[in-house]
Design a protein around this motif. Structure first.
Motif, PDB file in Angstrom:
ATOM      1  N   THR A 231       0.844  -1.188   0.000  1.00  0.00           N
ATOM      2  CA  THR A 231       0.000   0.000   0.000  1.00  0.00           C
ATOM      3  C   THR A 231       0.883   1.243   0.000  1.00  0.00           C
ATOM      4  O   THR A 231       2.072   1.171   0.337  1.00  0.00           O
ATOM      5  N   PRO A 232       0.306   2.403  -0.341  1.00  0.00           N
ATOM      6  CA  PRO A 232       1.075   3.640  -0.238  1.00  0.00           C
ATOM      7  C   PRO A 232       1.640   3.821   1.179  1.00  0.00           C
ATOM      8  O   PRO A 232       2.770   4.283   1.353  1.00  0.00           O
ATOM      9  N   SER A 233       0.866   3.425   2.175  1.00  0.00           N
ATOM     10  CA  SER A 233       1.330   3.520   3.561  1.00  0.00           C
ATOM     11  C   SER A 233       2.563   2.651   3.789  1.00  0.00           C
ATOM     12  O   SER A 233       3.543   3.086   4.411  1.00  0.00           O
ATOM     13  N   ASP A 234       2.537   1.422   3.280  1.00  0.00           N
ATOM     14  CA  ASP A 234       3.690   0.515   3.421  1.00  0.00           C
ATOM     15  C   ASP A 234       4.944   1.137   2.812  1.00  0.00           C
ATOM     16  O   ASP A 234       6.020   1.108   3.408  1.00  0.00           O
ATOM     17  N   LEU A 235       4.793   1.681   1.610  1.00  0.00           N
ATOM     18  CA  LEU A 235       5.935   2.277   0.911  1.00  0.00           C
ATOM     19  C   LEU A 235       6.470   3.482   1.672  1.00  0.00           C
ATOM     20  O   LEU A 235       7.682   3.645   1.839  1.00  0.00           O
ATOM     21  N   LEU A 236       5.549   4.318   2.147  1.00  0.00           N
ATOM     22  CA  LEU A 236       5.954   5.532   2.847  1.00  0.00           C
ATOM     23  C   LEU A 236       6.630   5.206   4.181  1.00  0.00           C
ATOM     24  O   LEU A 236       7.609   5.852   4.554  1.00  0.00           O
ATOM     25  N   VAL A 237       6.142   4.191   4.863  1.00  0.00           N
ATOM     26  CA  VAL A 237       6.781   3.766   6.114  1.00  0.00           C
ATOM     27  C   VAL A 237       8.210   3.302   5.831  1.00  0.00           C
ATOM     28  O   VAL A 237       9.139   3.642   6.571  1.00  0.00           O
ATOM     29  N   GLU A 238       8.405   2.551   4.757  1.00  0.00           N
ATOM     30  CA  GLU A 238       9.756   2.101   4.391  1.00  0.00           C
ATOM     31  C   GLU A 238      10.668   3.288   4.093  1.00  0.00           C
ATOM     32  O   GLU A 238      11.818   3.319   4.529  1.00  0.00           O
TER      33      GLU A 238
ATOM     34  N   GLN B 158      14.931   8.331   7.860  1.00  0.00           N
ATOM     35  CA  GLN B 158      14.858   8.935   9.197  1.00  0.00           C
ATOM     36  C   GLN B 158      14.409  10.397   9.136  1.00  0.00           C
ATOM     37  O   GLN B 158      14.756  11.192  10.009  1.00  0.00           O
ATOM     38  N   LEU B 159      13.649  10.743   8.096  1.00  0.00           N
ATOM     39  CA  LEU B 159      13.161  12.114   7.952  1.00  0.00           C
ATOM     40  C   LEU B 159      11.892  12.320   8.769  1.00  0.00           C
ATOM     41  O   LEU B 159      11.100  11.385   8.955  1.00  0.00           O
ATOM     42  N   SER B 160      11.677  13.554   9.203  1.00  0.00           N
ATOM     43  CA  SER B 160      10.423  13.911   9.861  1.00  0.00           C
ATOM     44  C   SER B 160       9.315  13.935   8.810  1.00  0.00           C
ATOM     45  O   SER B 160       9.584  13.926   7.597  1.00  0.00           O
ATOM     46  N   GLU B 161       8.071  13.993   9.271  1.00  0.00           N
ATOM     47  CA  GLU B 161       6.959  14.086   8.320  1.00  0.00           C
ATOM     48  C   GLU B 161       7.074  15.351   7.479  1.00  0.00           C
ATOM     49  O   GLU B 161       6.777  15.338   6.289  1.00  0.00           O
ATOM     50  N   VAL B 162       7.500  16.446   8.094  1.00  0.00           N
ATOM     51  CA  VAL B 162       7.635  17.714   7.365  1.00  0.00           C
ATOM     52  C   VAL B 162       8.698  17.588   6.275  1.00  0.00           C
ATOM     53  O   VAL B 162       8.479  17.987   5.123  1.00  0.00           O
ATOM     54  N   ALA B 163       9.859  17.018   6.623  1.00  0.00           N
ATOM     55  CA  ALA B 163      10.935  16.851   5.644  1.00  0.00           C
ATOM     56  C   ALA B 163      10.541  15.854   4.562  1.00  0.00           C
ATOM     57  O   ALA B 163      10.860  16.037   3.382  1.00  0.00           O
ATOM     58  N   LEU B 164       9.836  14.808   4.944  1.00  0.00           N
ATOM     59  CA  LEU B 164       9.368  13.811   3.980  1.00  0.00           C
ATOM     60  C   LEU B 164       8.383  14.447   3.002  1.00  0.00           C
ATOM     61  O   LEU B 164       8.451  14.219   1.797  1.00  0.00           O
ATOM     62  N   ALA B 165       7.494  15.275   3.520  1.00  0.00           N
ATOM     63  CA  ALA B 165       6.529  15.976   2.667  1.00  0.00           C
ATOM     64  C   ALA B 165       7.251  16.872   1.665  1.00  0.00           C
ATOM     65  O   ALA B 165       6.905  16.894   0.483  1.00  0.00           O
ATOM     66  N   ALA B 166       8.275  17.578   2.130  1.00  0.00           N
ATOM     67  CA  ALA B 166       9.045  18.451   1.233  1.00  0.00           C
ATOM     68  C   ALA B 166       9.740  17.629   0.154  1.00  0.00           C
ATOM     69  O   ALA B 166       9.747  18.017  -1.018  1.00  0.00           O
ATOM     70  N   LEU B 167      10.313  16.508   0.541  1.00  0.00           N
ATOM     71  CA  LEU B 167      10.985  15.625  -0.409  1.00  0.00           C
ATOM     72  C   LEU B 167      10.016  15.149  -1.492  1.00  0.00           C
ATOM     73  O   LEU B 167      10.353  15.109  -2.671  1.00  0.00           O
ATOM     74  N   LEU B 168       8.809  14.802  -1.074  1.00  0.00           N
ATOM     75  CA  LEU B 168       7.818  14.246  -1.997  1.00  0.00           C
ATOM     76  C   LEU B 168       7.021  15.310  -2.746  1.00  0.00           C
ATOM     77  O   LEU B 168       6.347  14.994  -3.726  1.00  0.00           O
ATOM     78  N   GLY B 169       7.054  16.545  -2.268  1.00  0.00           N
ATOM     79  CA  GLY B 169       6.270  17.600  -2.905  1.00  0.00           C
ATOM     80  C   GLY B 169       4.796  17.519  -2.569  1.00  0.00           C
ATOM     81  O   GLY B 169       3.950  17.896  -3.377  1.00  0.00           O
ATOM     82  N   ILE B 170       4.486  16.995  -1.387  1.00  0.00           N
ATOM     83  CA  ILE B 170       3.104  16.925  -0.917  1.00  0.00           C
ATOM     84  C   ILE B 170       3.049  17.534   0.482  1.00  0.00           C
ATOM     85  O   ILE B 170       4.081  17.825   1.076  1.00  0.00           O
ATOM     86  N   SER B 171       1.865  17.720   1.014  1.00  0.00           N
ATOM     87  CA  SER B 171       1.742  18.367   2.319  1.00  0.00           C
ATOM     88  C   SER B 171       2.009  17.402   3.474  1.00  0.00           C
ATOM     89  O   SER B 171       1.838  16.183   3.337  1.00  0.00           O
ATOM     90  N   GLN B 172       2.397  17.965   4.611  1.00  0.00           N
ATOM     91  CA  GLN B 172       2.633  17.144   5.804  1.00  0.00           C
ATOM     92  C   GLN B 172       1.354  16.457   6.258  1.00  0.00           C
ATOM     93  O   GLN B 172       1.401  15.279   6.627  1.00  0.00           O
ATOM     94  N   PRO B 173       0.190  17.138   6.250  1.00  0.00           N
ATOM     95  CA  PRO B 173      -1.028  16.415   6.637  1.00  0.00           C
ATOM     96  C   PRO B 173      -1.316  15.210   5.726  1.00  0.00           C
ATOM     97  O   PRO B 173      -1.801  14.181   6.194  1.00  0.00           O
TER      98      PRO B 173
ATOM     99  N   LYS C 212      10.295   6.424   5.148  1.00  0.00           N
ATOM    100  CA  LYS C 212      10.507   7.190   6.388  1.00  0.00           C
ATOM    101  C   LYS C 212      11.514   6.479   7.283  1.00  0.00           C
ATOM    102  O   LYS C 212      12.408   7.117   7.857  1.00  0.00           O
ATOM    103  N   THR C 213      11.410   5.172   7.400  1.00  0.00           N
ATOM    104  CA  THR C 213      12.342   4.401   8.220  1.00  0.00           C
ATOM    105  C   THR C 213      13.752   4.489   7.652  1.00  0.00           C
ATOM    106  O   THR C 213      14.724   4.687   8.383  1.00  0.00           O
ATOM    107  N   HIS C 214      13.862   4.370   6.348  1.00  0.00           N
ATOM    108  CA  HIS C 214      15.163   4.403   5.674  1.00  0.00           C
ATOM    109  C   HIS C 214      15.837   5.766   5.812  1.00  0.00           C
ATOM    110  O   HIS C 214      17.022   5.856   6.113  1.00  0.00           O
TER     111      HIS C 214
END
Length: 74
Positions: free
Chosen positions: A5-12, A18-33, A14-16
Motif C-alpha cells: 500500500t502507499p502507507s507501506d511504501l511511505l513507512v519504508e 529517518q526524515l520527519s513528516e515535514v521533511a518527507l513531505a518536502a521531499l515528496l512535494g506533498i503536504s505534511q497532513p 521514512k524508516t530508511h
C-alpha cells in the motif's frame, strides 16, 4: 511492487531516511497532513501523491535516496 500500500511504501521510506513528516513531505512535494494521513493508512491518497511515493521508493531501492545525514557544521 508486491501489492504494498502507499502507507507501506511511505513507512519504508521514512524508516530508511529517518526524515520527519515535514521533511518527507518536502521531499515528496506533498503536504505534511497528507504524509500523516497516508502513514496512518487513512483513505485519500491522490495519484500525484502515489506517484511521488513510488518514485521515492524506487530511488530508495536503487540507492539514490540515502538516509538523512547530520546537518553540516556552519
Amino acid at each position: 511492487m508486491d501489492n504494498q500500500t502507499p502507507s507501506d511504501l511511505l513507512v519504508e521510506i521514512k524508516t530508511h531516511t529517518q526524515l520527519s513528516e515535514v521533511a518527507l513531505a518536502a521531499l515528496l512535494g506533498i503536504s505534511q497532513p497528507t504524509v500523516n494521513r497516508i502513514l496512518k493508512n487513512q483513505p485519500g491518497c491522490s495519484s500525484k501523491s502515489l506517484m511521488a511515493i513510488q518514485r521515492a521508493h524506487a530511488d530508495m531501492k536503487s540507492g539514490k535516496l540515502r538516509p538523512a545525514e547530520q546537518p553540516a557544521a556552519a
